[in-house]
Motif scaffolding. Structure first.
Motif, PDB file in Angstrom:
ATOM      1  N   ALA A   1     -88.408  17.413-187.359  1.00  0.00           N
ATOM      2  CA  ALA A   1     -88.548  15.960-187.413  1.00  0.00           C
ATOM      3  C   ALA A   1     -88.625  15.344-186.021  1.00  0.00           C
ATOM      4  N   ALA A   2     -87.714  15.723-185.129  1.00  0.00           N
ATOM      5  CA  ALA A   2     -87.700  15.128-183.785  1.00  0.00           C
ATOM      6  C   ALA A   2     -88.991  15.436-183.049  1.00  0.00           C
ATOM      7  N   GLU A   3     -89.506  16.641-183.206  1.00  0.00           N
ATOM      8  CA  GLU A   3     -90.760  17.010-182.555  1.00  0.00           C
ATOM      9  C   GLU A   3     -91.916  16.196-183.101  1.00  0.00           C
ATOM     10  N   ARG A   4     -91.951  15.989-184.420  1.00  0.00           N
ATOM     11  CA  ARG A   4     -93.020  15.205-185.031  1.00  0.00           C
ATOM     12  C   ARG A   4     -93.000  13.751-184.558  1.00  0.00           C
ATOM     13  N   LEU A   5     -91.803  13.220-184.343  1.00  0.00           N
ATOM     14  CA  LEU A   5     -91.687  11.833-183.904  1.00  0.00           C
ATOM     15  C   LEU A   5     -91.777  11.693-182.385  1.00  0.00           C
ATOM     16  N   GLY A   6     -91.869  12.819-181.676  1.00  0.00           N
ATOM     17  CA  GLY A   6     -91.921  12.759-180.221  1.00  0.00           C
ATOM     18  C   GLY A   6     -90.646  12.233-179.612  1.00  0.00           C
ATOM     19  N   TRP A   7     -89.509  12.542-180.224  1.00  0.00           N
ATOM     20  CA  TRP A   7     -88.230  11.948-179.842  1.00  0.00           C
ATOM     21  C   TRP A   7     -87.448  12.905-178.940  1.00  0.00           C
ATOM     22  N   ASP A   8     -87.790  12.879-177.654  1.00  0.00           N
ATOM     23  CA  ASP A   8     -87.028  13.698-176.713  1.00  0.00           C
ATOM     24  C   ASP A   8     -86.411  12.813-175.644  1.00  0.00           C
ATOM     25  N   PHE A   9     -85.854  11.686-176.064  1.00  0.00           N
ATOM     26  CA  PHE A   9     -85.320  10.693-175.154  1.00  0.00           C
ATOM     27  C   PHE A   9     -83.823  10.913-174.923  1.00  0.00           C
TER      28      PHE A   9
ATOM     29  N   ARG B   1     -93.913   5.758-188.957  1.00  0.00           N
ATOM     30  CA  ARG B   1     -94.093   6.879-188.036  1.00  0.00           C
ATOM     31  C   ARG B   1     -93.572   8.182-188.632  1.00  0.00           C
ATOM     32  N   SER B   2     -92.596   8.074-189.505  1.00  0.00           N
ATOM     33  CA  SER B   2     -91.979   9.279-190.081  1.00  0.00           C
ATOM     34  C   SER B   2     -92.624   9.694-191.394  1.00  0.00           C
ATOM     35  N   ASP B   3     -93.798   9.132-191.693  1.00  0.00           N
ATOM     36  CA  ASP B   3     -94.480   9.493-192.934  1.00  0.00           C
ATOM     37  C   ASP B   3     -94.677  11.007-193.008  1.00  0.00           C
ATOM     38  N   GLY B   4     -94.249  11.605-194.113  1.00  0.00           N
ATOM     39  CA  GLY B   4     -94.351  13.048-194.284  1.00  0.00           C
ATOM     40  C   GLY B   4     -93.162  13.823-193.757  1.00  0.00           C
ATOM     41  N   THR B   5     -92.193  13.100-193.154  1.00  0.00           N
ATOM     42  CA  THR B   5     -91.013  13.768-192.602  1.00  0.00           C
ATOM     43  C   THR B   5     -89.953  14.013-193.668  1.00  0.00           C
ATOM     44  N   PHE B   6     -89.941  13.161-194.717  1.00  0.00           N
ATOM     45  CA  PHE B   6     -88.947  13.275-195.785  1.00  0.00           C
ATOM     46  C   PHE B   6     -89.634  13.588-197.111  1.00  0.00           C
ATOM     47  N   ARG B   7     -88.873  14.163-198.017  1.00  0.00           N
ATOM     48  CA  ARG B   7     -89.346  14.353-199.381  1.00  0.00           C
ATOM     49  C   ARG B   7     -88.151  14.318-200.324  1.00  0.00           C
ATOM     50  N   GLU B   8     -88.362  13.717-201.489  1.00  0.00           N
ATOM     51  CA  GLU B   8     -87.331  13.714-202.529  1.00  0.00           C
ATOM     52  C   GLU B   8     -87.607  14.870-203.468  1.00  0.00           C
ATOM     53  N   TRP B   9     -86.615  15.698-203.641  1.00  0.00           N
ATOM     54  CA  TRP B   9     -86.791  16.894-204.469  1.00  0.00           C
ATOM     55  C   TRP B   9     -85.429  17.340-204.991  1.00  0.00           C
ATOM     56  N   ASN B  10     -85.414  17.721-206.238  1.00  0.00           N
ATOM     57  CA  ASN B  10     -84.194  18.250-206.863  1.00  0.00           C
ATOM     58  C   ASN B  10     -83.031  17.276-206.699  1.00  0.00           C
TER      59      ASN B  10
ATOM     60  N   PHE C   1     -83.646  10.782-189.109  1.00  0.00           N
ATOM     61  CA  PHE C   1     -85.037  10.940-188.715  1.00  0.00           C
ATOM     62  C   PHE C   1     -85.213  12.044-187.674  1.00  0.00           C
ATOM     63  N   LEU C   2     -84.120  12.439-187.058  1.00  0.00           N
ATOM     64  CA  LEU C   2     -84.183  13.425-185.988  1.00  0.00           C
ATOM     65  C   LEU C   2     -83.506  14.732-186.377  1.00  0.00           C
ATOM     66  N   ASP C   3     -83.195  14.880-187.656  1.00  0.00           N
ATOM     67  CA  ASP C   3     -82.473  16.057-188.143  1.00  0.00           C
ATOM     68  C   ASP C   3     -81.137  16.214-187.413  1.00  0.00           C
ATOM     69  N   ARG C   4     -80.476  15.082-187.163  1.00  0.00           N
ATOM     70  CA  ARG C   4     -79.161  15.096-186.533  1.00  0.00           C
ATOM     71  C   ARG C   4     -78.063  14.665-187.502  1.00  0.00           C
ATOM     72  N   ALA C   5     -78.448  14.323-188.718  1.00  0.00           N
ATOM     73  CA  ALA C   5     -77.459  13.903-189.707  1.00  0.00           C
ATOM     74  C   ALA C   5     -76.827  15.128-190.359  1.00  0.00           C
ATOM     75  N   GLU C   6     -75.791  14.880-191.135  1.00  0.00           N
ATOM     76  CA  GLU C   6     -75.095  15.971-191.810  1.00  0.00           C
ATOM     77  C   GLU C   6     -76.010  16.619-192.847  1.00  0.00           C
ATOM     78  N   ILE C   7     -76.035  17.933-192.822  1.00  0.00           N
ATOM     79  CA  ILE C   7     -76.884  18.715-193.726  1.00  0.00           C
ATOM     80  C   ILE C   7     -75.998  19.455-194.709  1.00  0.00           C
ATOM     81  N   GLU C   8     -76.461  19.553-195.960  1.00  0.00           N
ATOM     82  CA  GLU C   8     -75.709  20.318-196.952  1.00  0.00           C
ATOM     83  C   GLU C   8     -76.592  21.415-197.539  1.00  0.00           C
TER      84      GLU C   8
END
Length: 472
Positions: free
Chosen positions: A263-271, A245-254, A189-196
């Motif tokens: 994502a973190a900015e949208r969720l206000g997650w600066d903790f 709260r994360s509505d619109g943060t994810f999308r399924e595609w391809n 949710f915070l774009d901290r997971a592994e990206i490919e």
């Protein structure tokens, strides 16, 4: 007057069971979601103060395992005459659990099962060695055997510590492991997971990144896979709230799951949280840990609350600004006082200098050893419930009438009605007027039987803000 309560006043009943001195005495321990078939089946407390160091080799045998020689010596001592160890490895090492020391846990798989004094062999998949590391020296706190599907070793060791009389260390270890699990669950949710792969920009210029490890399944949409992960560590309604709260943060595609780069900015997650400050207090209850950290650029005291289901599976009902079970989070009720966020249920005073007045009184509730305290500064009033025996003053209400003191959502004395409604879109102004009998009072939260934020307005301008916890 009726004594104002806080729901942190609940005591932890049924203290830890005493450790029997005789080697091999049994403990009956709770099961944990089917993972822990037999926790603390046997306590092998050979010498809780630490075993006398012996040679790491027996009959000239070298230590064949990637563990310190002194740990190998402990394992041989526990195996007893003729016993052997076919596997010995570090399960985990944790700081901030024991005061001034590091907690280590090693798993030992004996080749020949050790026997208790009555000659009964211990039938367990492996044994935990719980070790204290202090100033370079290791001592054995104890050992216990568990079933093959014990699950996360931290939870097994935490239960052992609590059962053997070290309640604080056991609770601390449970919280640290659960915090780690929760951090992993919210990472996507915070774009901290592994990206490919490479990022992709859509037609609106939004940058999307593909999360690794998510595959399309016919019976489980990928966003539901995220929800499933959250429900392993959070109460269900808290997990659902994060998804909303994360509505619109994810999308399924391809055939993949993609996340917005903001994502973190949208969720206000600066903790942030400094886990080295993790502590417990009688003012909060047995299920709450307190951690110092930051939020939105200012210091804050975080309250993490844990609960357990019928199988004693731990999960959070309060994690940073997320709170489940119908309770608003403490952060939502915070004011920026003296350069730091001051939250409900916090101990100590806000950094506003010497108070202008202080008034103490005793309620008529019949609770001995408790009193109440009100302190005021210029435009700020804080009310406390005081446990005199523990010398704990816990804030249960804050009122602000001075301008320039924002609350968690940025509203302050002088803000307009329109600004309040924009900051709190969940408020129904017509319903509020019907319930309150006036359009000059607005409440967010639970003004009866819970935590609330209240606004009093005059001529459509905020003149007073309150945060308070009340019971029915």
């Amino acid at each position: 007057m009726k004594r104002p309560h806080t729901y942190f006043s609940t005591e932890f009943h049924g203290g830890p069971r005493a450790v029997r001195a005789r080697l091999g005495n049994l403990f009956a321990a709770p099961r944990r979601s089917g993972r822990l078939l037999l926790l603390c089946t046997v306590l092998l407390v050979g010498a809780l103060g630490g075993l006398v160091a012996c040679d790491a080799a027996r009959d000239g045998e070298r230590n064949p395992f990637p563990v310190p020689d002194e740990v190998y010596a402990m394992a041989l001592e526990l195996a007893g005459p003729g016993g052997e160890t076919v596997d010995l490895k570090l399960a985990f090492s944790a700081e901030a659990v024991l005061t001034g020391a590091t907690l280590e846990a090693y798993t030992m798989e004996p080749g020949a099962r050790p026997e208790d004094p009555e000659g009964h062999a211990f039938d367990a998949a492996f044994t935990f060695l719980v070790v204290r590391l202090e100033e370079g020296a290791r001592s054995l706190l104890g050992s216990f055997s568990v079933g093959a599907d014990a699950g996360a070793p931290e939870y097994a060791v935490a239960d052992y510590l609590r059962a053997s009389g070290n309640e604080d260390a056991g609770r601390r270890l449970s919280f640290l492991r659960l915090l780690s699990d929760a951090d992993a669950a919210v990472a996507p949710f915070l774009d901290r997971a592994e990206i490919e792969g490479a990022p992709v920009s859509d037609e609106n210029g939004v940058v999307w990144r593909r999360l690794a490890g998510y595959e399309k399944q016919e019976d489980l949409p990928m966003e539901d896979q995220l929800l499933s992960q959250l429900r392993r560590v959070f109460a269900q309604n808290l997990a659902e709230r994060l998804m909303q709260r994360s509505d619109g943060t994810f999308r399924e595609w391809n055939d993949g799951l993609w996340i917005r780069s903001d994502a973190a900015e949208r969720l206000g997650w600066d903790f942030t949280a400094d886990l080295a400050t993790l502590r417990f207090s009688g003012a909060y209850g047995w299920d709450t840990a307190v951690v110092d950290g930051t939020a939105r650029g200012a210091p804050i005291e975080w309250h993490f609350r844990m609960s357990e289901d019928g199988d004693l599976r731990p999960y959070f009902i309060h994690y940073y600004s997320l709170c489940g079970e119908g309770w608003p989070s403490d952060a939502e009720c915070a004011f920026l006082l003296g350069g730091a966020w001051y939250v409900l249920f916090q101990q100590g005073e806000p950094d506003l200098g010497a108070p202008l007045s202080s008034e103490s009184w005793t309620g008529d509730s019949g609770y001995e050893g408790s009193r109440f305290l009100t302190r005021t500064w210029d435009g700020v009033e804080v009310r406390y419930s005081v446990d005199e025996a523990a010398d704990l003053a816990t804030a249960y209400a804050v009122s602000v009438t001075a301008p320039g003191i924002p609350n968690w959502r940025g509203i302050e004395v002088g803000s307009t009605r329109a600004a309040v409604l924009a900051a709190y879109p969940e408020l129904d102004e017509a319903e509020q007027e019907k319930q309150n009998g006036t359009r000059d009072l607005l409440f967010w939260g639970r003004p009866v039987g819970g935590i609330f934020v209240g606004f009093r307005l005059e001529n459509d301008v905020v003149v007073q803000m309150d945060s308070q916890f009340v019971f029915d």
